[in-house]
Design an enzyme around this catalytic site. Sequence first.
Site, PDB file in Angstrom:
ATOM      1  N   LYS A 156     -28.249  34.100  12.085  1.00 32.72           N
ATOM      2  CA  LYS A 156     -28.914  32.871  11.627  1.00 32.72           C
ATOM      3  C   LYS A 156     -27.896  31.777  11.335  1.00 32.72           C
ATOM      4  O   LYS A 156     -28.030  30.645  11.792  1.00 32.72           O
ATOM      5  CB  LYS A 156     -29.719  33.178  10.357  1.00 32.72           C
ATOM      6  CG  LYS A 156     -30.194  31.962   9.615  1.00 32.72           C
ATOM      7  CD  LYS A 156     -31.007  32.327   8.388  1.00 32.72           C
ATOM      8  CE  LYS A 156     -30.220  32.510   7.118  1.00 32.72           C
ATOM      9  NZ  LYS A 156     -29.671  31.270   6.544  1.00 32.72           N
ATOM     10  N   ASN A 157     -26.855  32.131  10.573  1.00 32.48           N
ATOM     11  CA  ASN A 157     -25.915  31.094  10.135  1.00 32.48           C
ATOM     12  C   ASN A 157     -25.025  30.578  11.260  1.00 32.48           C
ATOM     13  O   ASN A 157     -24.372  29.550  11.103  1.00 32.48           O
ATOM     14  CB  ASN A 157     -25.056  31.605   8.975  1.00 32.48           C
ATOM     15  CG  ASN A 157     -25.870  31.715   7.695  1.00 32.48           C
ATOM     16  OD1 ASN A 157     -27.021  31.290   7.648  1.00 32.48           O
ATOM     17  ND2 ASN A 157     -25.280  32.297   6.661  1.00 32.48           N
ATOM     18  N   ASP A 186     -22.804  36.758   0.798  1.00 36.51           N
ATOM     19  CA  ASP A 186     -24.148  37.040   1.307  1.00 36.51           C
ATOM     20  C   ASP A 186     -24.448  38.539   1.395  1.00 36.51           C
ATOM     21  O   ASP A 186     -25.550  38.924   1.776  1.00 36.51           O
ATOM     22  CB  ASP A 186     -24.352  36.383   2.680  1.00 36.51           C
ATOM     23  CG  ASP A 186     -24.513  34.874   2.565  1.00 36.51           C
ATOM     24  OD1 ASP A 186     -24.569  34.369   1.435  1.00 36.51           O
ATOM     25  OD2 ASP A 186     -24.572  34.198   3.617  1.00 36.51           O
ATOM     26  N   ARG A 217     -24.759  23.503  -5.155  1.00 34.54           N
ATOM     27  CA  ARG A 217     -24.573  23.249  -3.737  1.00 34.54           C
ATOM     28  C   ARG A 217     -24.353  21.781  -3.371  1.00 34.54           C
ATOM     29  O   ARG A 217     -25.148  21.164  -2.657  1.00 34.54           O
ATOM     30  CB  ARG A 217     -25.741  23.841  -2.939  1.00 34.54           C
ATOM     31  CG  ARG A 217     -25.924  25.319  -3.224  1.00 34.54           C
ATOM     32  CD  ARG A 217     -26.809  26.006  -2.241  1.00 34.54           C
ATOM     33  NE  ARG A 217     -26.141  26.312  -1.003  1.00 34.54           N
ATOM     34  CZ  ARG A 217     -26.600  27.182  -0.103  1.00 34.54           C
ATOM     35  NH1 ARG A 217     -27.722  27.817  -0.321  1.00 34.54           N
ATOM     36  NH2 ARG A 217     -25.947  27.402   1.012  1.00 34.54           N
ATOM     37  N   PRO A 218     -23.236  21.209  -3.834  1.00 34.50           N
ATOM     38  CA  PRO A 218     -22.943  19.821  -3.489  1.00 34.50           C
ATOM     39  C   PRO A 218     -22.583  19.666  -2.005  1.00 34.50           C
ATOM     40  O   PRO A 218     -22.253  20.663  -1.347  1.00 34.50           O
ATOM     41  CB  PRO A 218     -21.723  19.503  -4.357  1.00 34.50           C
ATOM     42  CG  PRO A 218     -21.071  20.818  -4.605  1.00 34.50           C
ATOM     43  CD  PRO A 218     -22.180  21.840  -4.624  1.00 34.50           C
ATOM     44  N   ARG A 256     -36.996  34.218   6.613  1.00 30.38           N
ATOM     45  CA  ARG A 256     -35.998  33.196   6.963  1.00 30.38           C
ATOM     46  C   ARG A 256     -34.787  33.836   7.643  1.00 30.38           C
ATOM     47  O   ARG A 256     -34.111  33.182   8.425  1.00 30.38           O
ATOM     48  CB  ARG A 256     -35.496  32.485   5.689  1.00 30.38           C
ATOM     49  CG  ARG A 256     -36.486  31.549   5.052  1.00 30.38           C
ATOM     50  CD  ARG A 256     -35.807  30.818   3.903  1.00 30.38           C
ATOM     51  NE  ARG A 256     -34.463  30.438   4.310  1.00 30.38           N
ATOM     52  CZ  ARG A 256     -33.370  30.530   3.561  1.00 30.38           C
ATOM     53  NH1 ARG A 256     -33.456  30.977   2.340  1.00 30.38           N
ATOM     54  NH2 ARG A 256     -32.197  30.174   4.019  1.00 30.38           N
ATOM     55  N   ILE A 263     -18.127  32.607  -5.312  1.00 30.09           N
ATOM     56  CA  ILE A 263     -18.539  31.476  -4.466  1.00 30.09           C
ATOM     57  C   ILE A 263     -19.668  30.665  -5.107  1.00 30.09           C
ATOM     58  O   ILE A 263     -19.600  29.444  -5.203  1.00 30.09           O
ATOM     59  CB  ILE A 263     -18.982  31.947  -3.053  1.00 30.09           C
ATOM     60  CG1 ILE A 263     -17.883  32.798  -2.395  1.00 30.09           C
ATOM     61  CG2 ILE A 263     -19.369  30.752  -2.172  1.00 30.09           C
ATOM     62  CD1 ILE A 263     -16.650  32.056  -1.960  1.00 30.09           C
ATOM     63  N   CYS A 301     -30.132  24.662  -5.295  1.00 27.88           N
ATOM     64  CA  CYS A 301     -31.088  25.690  -4.877  1.00 27.88           C
ATOM     65  C   CYS A 301     -30.915  26.888  -5.803  1.00 27.88           C
ATOM     66  O   CYS A 301     -30.141  26.833  -6.754  1.00 27.88           O
ATOM     67  CB  CYS A 301     -30.882  26.074  -3.422  1.00 27.88           C
ATOM     68  SG  CYS A 301     -29.512  27.169  -3.178  1.00 27.88           S
ATOM     69  N   ARG A 328     -31.846  23.598   3.622  1.00 23.15           N
ATOM     70  CA  ARG A 328     -30.633  22.818   3.394  1.00 23.15           C
ATOM     71  C   ARG A 328     -29.832  22.616   4.661  1.00 23.15           C
ATOM     72  O   ARG A 328     -29.195  21.587   4.836  1.00 23.15           O
ATOM     73  CB  ARG A 328     -29.737  23.530   2.382  1.00 23.15           C
ATOM     74  CG  ARG A 328     -30.369  23.792   1.068  1.00 23.15           C
ATOM     75  CD  ARG A 328     -29.394  24.523   0.195  1.00 23.15           C
ATOM     76  NE  ARG A 328     -28.097  23.882   0.250  1.00 23.15           N
ATOM     77  CZ  ARG A 328     -27.753  22.818  -0.445  1.00 23.15           C
ATOM     78  NH1 ARG A 328     -28.597  22.301  -1.288  1.00 23.15           N
ATOM     79  NH2 ARG A 328     -26.556  22.280  -0.311  1.00 23.15           N
ATOM     80  N   ASP A 367     -20.361  17.021  -1.232  1.00 18.80           N
ATOM     81  CA  ASP A 367     -19.326  15.980  -1.351  1.00 18.80           C
ATOM     82  C   ASP A 367     -18.250  16.098  -0.263  1.00 18.80           C
ATOM     83  O   ASP A 367     -17.738  15.075   0.215  1.00 18.80           O
ATOM     84  CB  ASP A 367     -18.679  16.049  -2.751  1.00 18.80           C
ATOM     85  CG  ASP A 367     -18.083  17.419  -3.047  1.00 18.80           C
ATOM     86  OD1 ASP A 367     -18.814  18.421  -2.907  1.00 18.80           O
ATOM     87  OD2 ASP A 367     -16.895  17.499  -3.397  1.00 18.80           O
TER      88      ASP A 367
HETATM   89  C1  UD1 Z   1     -22.909  28.999   4.018  1.00 17.21           C
HETATM   90  C2  UD1 Z   1     -23.993  29.988   4.346  1.00 17.21           C
HETATM   91  C3  UD1 Z   1     -24.389  30.765   3.083  1.00 17.21           C
HETATM   92  C4  UD1 Z   1     -23.158  31.407   2.431  1.00 17.21           C
HETATM   93  C5  UD1 Z   1     -22.061  30.369   2.231  1.00 17.21           C
HETATM   94  C6  UD1 Z   1     -20.759  30.977   1.712  1.00 17.21           C
HETATM   95  C7  UD1 Z   1     -25.196  28.881   6.122  1.00 17.21           C
HETATM   96  C8  UD1 Z   1     -26.457  28.202   6.563  1.00 17.21           C
HETATM   97  N1  UD1 Z   1     -25.146  29.262   4.828  1.00 17.21           N
HETATM   98  O1  UD1 Z   1     -23.477  28.083   3.083  1.00 17.21           O
HETATM   99  O2  UD1 Z   1     -25.321  31.764   3.461  1.00 17.21           O
HETATM  100  O3  UD1 Z   1     -23.514  31.952   1.185  1.00 17.21           O
HETATM  101  O4  UD1 Z   1     -21.783  29.675   3.460  1.00 17.21           O
HETATM  102  O5  UD1 Z   1     -20.314  31.937   2.611  1.00 17.21           O
HETATM  103  O6  UD1 Z   1     -24.284  29.107   6.903  1.00 17.21           O
HETATM  104  N2  UD1 Z   1     -18.895  23.203  -1.801  1.00 17.21           N
HETATM  105  C9  UD1 Z   1     -18.527  22.053  -2.448  1.00 17.21           C
HETATM  106  N3  UD1 Z   1     -18.729  20.859  -1.795  1.00 17.21           N
HETATM  107  C10 UD1 Z   1     -19.265  20.783  -0.540  1.00 17.21           C
HETATM  108  C11 UD1 Z   1     -19.634  21.977   0.107  1.00 17.21           C
HETATM  109  C12 UD1 Z   1     -19.446  23.186  -0.549  1.00 17.21           C
HETATM  110  O7  UD1 Z   1     -18.024  22.087  -3.567  1.00 17.21           O
HETATM  111  O8  UD1 Z   1     -19.390  19.670   0.007  1.00 17.21           O
HETATM  112  C13 UD1 Z   1     -18.690  24.510  -2.478  1.00 17.21           C
HETATM  113  C14 UD1 Z   1     -20.028  25.232  -2.771  1.00 17.21           C
HETATM  114  O9  UD1 Z   1     -20.613  24.787  -3.969  1.00 17.21           O
HETATM  115  C15 UD1 Z   1     -19.564  26.682  -2.796  1.00 17.21           C
HETATM  116  C16 UD1 Z   1     -18.425  26.735  -1.768  1.00 17.21           C
HETATM  117  O10 UD1 Z   1     -18.008  25.384  -1.598  1.00 17.21           O
HETATM  118  O11 UD1 Z   1     -19.027  27.001  -4.065  1.00 17.21           O
HETATM  119  C17 UD1 Z   1     -18.813  27.311  -0.428  1.00 17.21           C
HETATM  120  O12 UD1 Z   1     -19.929  26.592   0.083  1.00 17.21           O
HETATM  121  P1  UD1 Z   1     -20.195  26.475   1.635  1.00 17.21           P
HETATM  122  O13 UD1 Z   1     -19.228  27.313   2.390  1.00 17.21           O
HETATM  123  O14 UD1 Z   1     -20.304  25.026   2.006  1.00 17.21           O
HETATM  124  O15 UD1 Z   1     -21.640  27.112   1.798  1.00 17.21           O
HETATM  125  P2  UD1 Z   1     -22.756  26.682   2.807  1.00 17.21           P
HETATM  126  O16 UD1 Z   1     -22.157  26.199   4.080  1.00 17.21           O
HETATM  127  O17 UD1 Z   1     -23.763  25.837   2.101  1.00 17.21           O
END
Ligand code: UD1
Length: 430
Positions: A22-23, A314, A129-130, A407, A336, A124, A100, A132
């Site tokens: 999926k991811n 995950d 889940r920012p 999902r 994480i 969520c 998302r 930025d």
């Molecule tokens: C993806 C996966 C999710 C998995 C996660 C971590 C998908 C659709 N989802 O989520 O299943 O749990 O990777 O392996 O692929 N962060 C920031 N700022 C940002 C983006 C992220 O601070 O702009 C932080 C998040 O809060 C978190 C960490 O970075 O603590 C990792 O997040 P991220 O790798 O971005 O997760 P997703 O891509 O949302």
Amino acid sequence: MDKIKIIGGNALNGKIYISGAKNAALPLVCAALLSEEPVTLQNVPALSDITFLNSLLQYMGMKISESEELHDGYRSKTYTYQADNITALVAPYDFVRKMRASYYVLGPLLARFKHAELSLPGGCAIGARPIDIHLTSLEQMGATIEIKNGYVVADAPNGLKGAHVIFHKASVGATCNILMAATLAEGTTRIENAAKEPEIANLIDLLNAMGAKITGRDTSILTIEGVKKLHKATIAVVPDRIEAGSYAIAAAITKGRIELINAQAEHLQQPLRTLEKMGLDVETTDKSIIIDGRNKTICGEDIYTDYYPGFPTDLQAQFMALMTVAEGASLVTESIWENRFMHVPELCRMGANINIHGHASAIVRGVKKLSGAPVMATDLRASFALVLAGLAAEGETIVNRVYHLDRGYEKLEEKLKAVGANIERIKEED
Ligand code: UD1
């Protein structure tokens, strides 16, 4: 809303085909926005997240055709996407609030059409889940970004420009978004502290097949030399390492033996090592993984979730389900997500002994038996952890909120039934 009913206690034995990830599929689908030519994706899992993302892209004007094919011995979906008449450059609130990953349209739209609007996803069940990192990186690439009425409004009237961006966290989503944006930017982009998950390698392979110039695959420094146009390409979605890890635990927790066909052991090194340390036999080939829990004593073990190749967050909830019936104690540290122990109270309702310390650590003390109960979870992986607990528990477990499982787990009941689980879906009208 549908429910899943499980009568626990059967040892699971046999083979389970692992579906496409999926991811991986989610960003691959959005990469089709980068070209006016067709992009074909094979081995796409039949999941509600995919049909949902397809509906967002259709809303934008994407043409999508669908067929079924045999891929590595397993019938799966092939989709062809063609973005030659995109009419809406916006991902509305109603789509993004439900999924998302809709944010993956931001990079491609901005790079190709110089404008994008995305409803801000918000938090969520598992954390704030920012996004930025996505936004500041696009700004560094010359975009202007405003937040208006809950939407990110991004413009790059003169096109995006290559930049040197350093992520403060190795975000999977930001790595995919900025990779896609940089393929059509003018000049060279360098991403430092990029995520290294196998799903990102899958995206890089597709983008390069479309004519992008990306180097550094599987490393934390990615270099993207922008090109003017991308063209048609075909790629298969990589097998889902999280689905494979989840079914590995189904074998372990029921003390059965399951062969995970098409699973890639190299993507699961930490979880497989943990299973071995817990007392399971793990055998790997280039096309499958065999988990054997027959006549084994399962012992507690500690895990610490981390960025790939660290232990995947995950799989944290599913491993915790196994730890509840292991001998001795296990320490789970979640590094994480700040709120990823929502499954703990539900597991405790089934007789587990788990104490949470702060927001990042939980101690699990193994018990002899779990007992079935009606349960529900607030996210996808936690829901699967409850299915696992139900498979091992005495008596009947009803897992509510099955839409979470739909999902991310293709043909869940079918796959588990085929290896001997007593599981059925109870259909209910809303
Ligand atoms: C993806 C996966 C999710 C998995 C996660 C971590 C998908 C659709 N989802 O989520 O299943 O749990 O990777 O392996 O692929 N962060 C920031 N700022 C940002 C983006 C992220 O601070 O702009 C932080 C998040 O809060 C978190 C960490 O970075 O603590 C990792 O997040 P991220 O790798 O971005 O997760 P997703 O891509 O949302």
